[in-house]
Motif scaffolding. Structure first.
Motif, PDB file in Angstrom:
ATOM      1  N   THR A 175      47.203  63.736 122.832  1.00  0.00           N
ATOM      2  CA  THR A 175      45.817  63.590 122.390  1.00  0.00           C
ATOM      3  C   THR A 175      45.093  64.918 122.525  1.00  0.00           C
ATOM      4  O   THR A 175      45.533  65.809 123.258  1.00  0.00           O
ATOM      5  CB  THR A 175      45.101  62.499 123.207  1.00  0.00           C
ATOM      6  OG1 THR A 175      43.829  62.217 122.638  1.00  0.00           O
ATOM      7  CG2 THR A 175      44.942  62.920 124.665  1.00  0.00           C
ATOM      8  N   ALA A 215      52.280  60.126 124.514  1.00  0.00           N
ATOM      9  CA  ALA A 215      51.045  60.152 123.735  1.00  0.00           C
ATOM     10  C   ALA A 215      50.450  61.551 123.833  1.00  0.00           C
ATOM     11  O   ALA A 215      50.251  62.065 124.936  1.00  0.00           O
ATOM     12  CB  ALA A 215      50.051  59.120 124.255  1.00  0.00           C
ATOM     13  N   LYS A 242      46.583  55.071 123.116  1.00  0.00           N
ATOM     14  CA  LYS A 242      47.587  55.741 122.276  1.00  0.00           C
ATOM     15  C   LYS A 242      48.981  55.633 122.891  1.00  0.00           C
ATOM     16  O   LYS A 242      49.970  55.466 122.182  1.00  0.00           O
ATOM     17  CB  LYS A 242      47.215  57.219 122.095  1.00  0.00           C
ATOM     18  CG  LYS A 242      46.063  57.449 121.129  1.00  0.00           C
ATOM     19  CD  LYS A 242      45.770  58.933 120.969  1.00  0.00           C
ATOM     20  CE  LYS A 242      44.600  59.152 120.012  1.00  0.00           C
ATOM     21  NZ  LYS A 242      44.271  60.586 119.874  1.00  0.00           N
ATOM     22  N   ASN A 283      40.746  52.543 118.978  1.00  0.00           N
ATOM     23  CA  ASN A 283      40.268  53.559 119.918  1.00  0.00           C
ATOM     24  C   ASN A 283      39.003  53.146 120.648  1.00  0.00           C
ATOM     25  O   ASN A 283      38.597  53.779 121.596  1.00  0.00           O
ATOM     26  CB  ASN A 283      40.005  54.877 119.180  1.00  0.00           C
ATOM     27  CG  ASN A 283      41.293  55.537 118.744  1.00  0.00           C
ATOM     28  OD1 ASN A 283      42.342  55.298 119.300  1.00  0.00           O
ATOM     29  ND2 ASN A 283      41.199  56.353 117.712  1.00  0.00           N
TER      30      ASN A 283
END
Length: 485
Positions: free
Chosen positions: A206, A204, A227, A288
């Motif tokens: 980010t 993931a 995520k 999220n």
């Protein structure tokens, strides 16, 4: 004949119905049931009570509903009798509310593994590639940065040894979370992407700039784990052995000379402490934010490898300021401009420099492996253009090969492109921008003329003092014979 056809059709319908039922049953067996009221999965809430229209309610929510009904003074018989007489009120169809939960918000059931398989799992430590093999694979894709690749290879190897190894004499190996520092375009994100692809683990990526303290507009800190769960196809066990790369980590530095609450800086660093160290966090599935009506699950981050990266602009000035404190008046004193043109000054970084920059000590303490990536030189940029497996030049050659046209670059042209990229100060990203500019006219004109057989990009074309050399298909063999003769 018609009766046979009718029977055949009925048999087909029955077979299709059985197939659909089997598919639904298989789907139900693979994914967990979700409580309609509290949105918790079966693994957390316990056994579900199934109601019509695919509605599942956990025993706790069902008990709360019964308690509310028994303690309330409302006469439900009178209420139900008066509902039809009330204007603009109709019975709510729960099936429309429940609908079908999207697959991206469904949780996969954990596989119950027998003891024999658990024993075999500890032996899979032999399957982890050795550090030199990891580095050799990275060398195929990433040019230069030998020290960074060496550090990452060892850290990743030790991390997965820690994950798969048993405790011996109650010795618990700590996590090797990493902090990589390097100028923009030096290959930080590309290194992590390549590493995750080689190890075949969930990754993931980010951006720290979107993270805020809980309760404010923006992504919660736990969204980085959410995520990773999505990247692992909502398989919690697989996600717990993944890698999370937090880019732009330098944007979380403490704001200086401000009286406002720092909701996207120091507070986010503090919120990430429990994730980096390892703890069980409750994360939303397929969203999220926890406020969304989606299932929640618990993920343990103790075996998740965190890699943080950032360009850390102005950090060089902090390092120079520390180094220049040694300068004084006298014959043996260091000059104040001694480090102004030192390209390796970033490699002299210490934890104290990062504290001065604005990173809190608790955060840095959970990132024990700190290393830097060097800025790209002209020679490295030329190598990036032509050597990696998916080099930019190879991509353009492939594009023109689809039009049956050969593309070549002179060495002088590559050096000219590298010099232009250095002036842009955006690292390897500048190479693509420059090539797009120069290849535009060539890519536009070539499909017009089928007689073009080869295009050679010259140094004069890059420096705007000439044009590319174009060889027609009929001219190519003549040129080769003349050269051999």
């Amino acid at each position: 004949m018609s009766e046979d056809k009718e029977l055949f059709d009925e048999a087909d319908i029955e077979e299709t119905a059985v197939t659909v039922d089997d598919h639904d049953k298989k789907d139900d067996d693979e994914y967990e049931k979700i409580c309609f009221m509290c949105r918790r999965p079966e693994s957390k809430a316990g056994k579900m009570i199934s109601l019509p229209n695919n509605i599942n309610i956990c025993t706790e929510c069902m008990q709360k509903s019964f308690d509310t009904m028994s303690s309330s003074n409302i006469n439900y018989n009178d209420l139900m009798n008066n509902i039809p007489n009330m204007p603009n009120i109709s019975m709510i169809d729960l099936s429309t509310l429940q609908d079908q939960i999207p697959k991206k918000q469904k949780l996969k059931k954990k596989k119950e593994k027998p003891k024999e398989e658990e024993t075999a799992k500890t032996l899979s430590i032999k399957d982890i590639p050795a550090p030199h093999k990891i580095k050799a694979s990275l060398d195929e894709y990433v040019v230069g940065q030998d020290y960074a690749k060496k550090v990452m290879s060892v850290a990743v190897y030790n991390h997965y040894k820690r994950v798969y190894a048993d405790k011996v004499d109650d010795i618990e190996i700590e996590k090797s979370n990493m902090l990589m520092i390097g100028p923009t375009g030096s290959g930080k994100t590309y290194l992590v992407k390549t590493l995750a692809r080689l190890l075949d683990v969930p990754l993931a990526i980010t951006d720290a700039t979107s993270l805020t303290e809980a309760g404010y507009i923006g992504d919660d800190i736990e969204s980085v784990v959410s995520k990773l769960l999505a990247a692992a196809d909502n398989d919690v066990e697989k996600a717990e052995h993944g890698i999370i790369f937090v880019d732009e980590i330098d944007k979380l530095a403490k704001k200086k000379n401000t009286n406002q609450r720092d909701v996207s800086g120091e507070s986010v660093q503090q919120g990430m402490l429990k994730l980096l160290e390892g703890s069980e966090v409750e994360v939303p599935v397929g969203a999220n934010s926890k406020n969304a009506m989606v299932p929640l699950t618990t993920v343990d981050t103790k075996n998740i490898l965190f890699i943080c990266g950032g360009a850390f602009p102005e950090l060089e000035n902090v390092i120079k300021e520390r180094l220049n404190k040694q300068s004084s008046i006298g014959f043996n004193a260091d000059l104040k401009d001694k480090y102004d043109h030192d390209e390796t000054v970033l490699q002299k970084v210490t934890v104290d420099d990062l504290k001065t920059f604005g990173m809190i000590p608790e955060f840095l303490g959970r990132l024990p492996v700190v290393f830097t990536l060097s800025g790209l030189t002209k020679e490295m940029l030329v190598q990036i253009l032509k050597e990696p497996k998916n080099a930019i030049l190879k991509q353009y050659k492939r594009l023109l090969a689809l039009d049956e046209v050969k593309l070549e670059f002179e060495d002088g042209a590559l050096e000219a492109i590298a010099e232009m990229a250095l002036k842009k100060h955006t690292g390897a990203r500048a190479l693509r921008a420059i090539l797009e500019e120069y290849m535009l006219d060539i890519m536009y004109e070539i499909p017009k003329d089928d007689s073009i057989g080869e295009v050679i990009i010259t140094k004069e074309y890059i420096e705007h003092t000439g044009g590319p050399r174009i060889l027609l298909r009929g001219q190519e063999p003549v040129r080769l014979e003349a050269t051999e003769g």
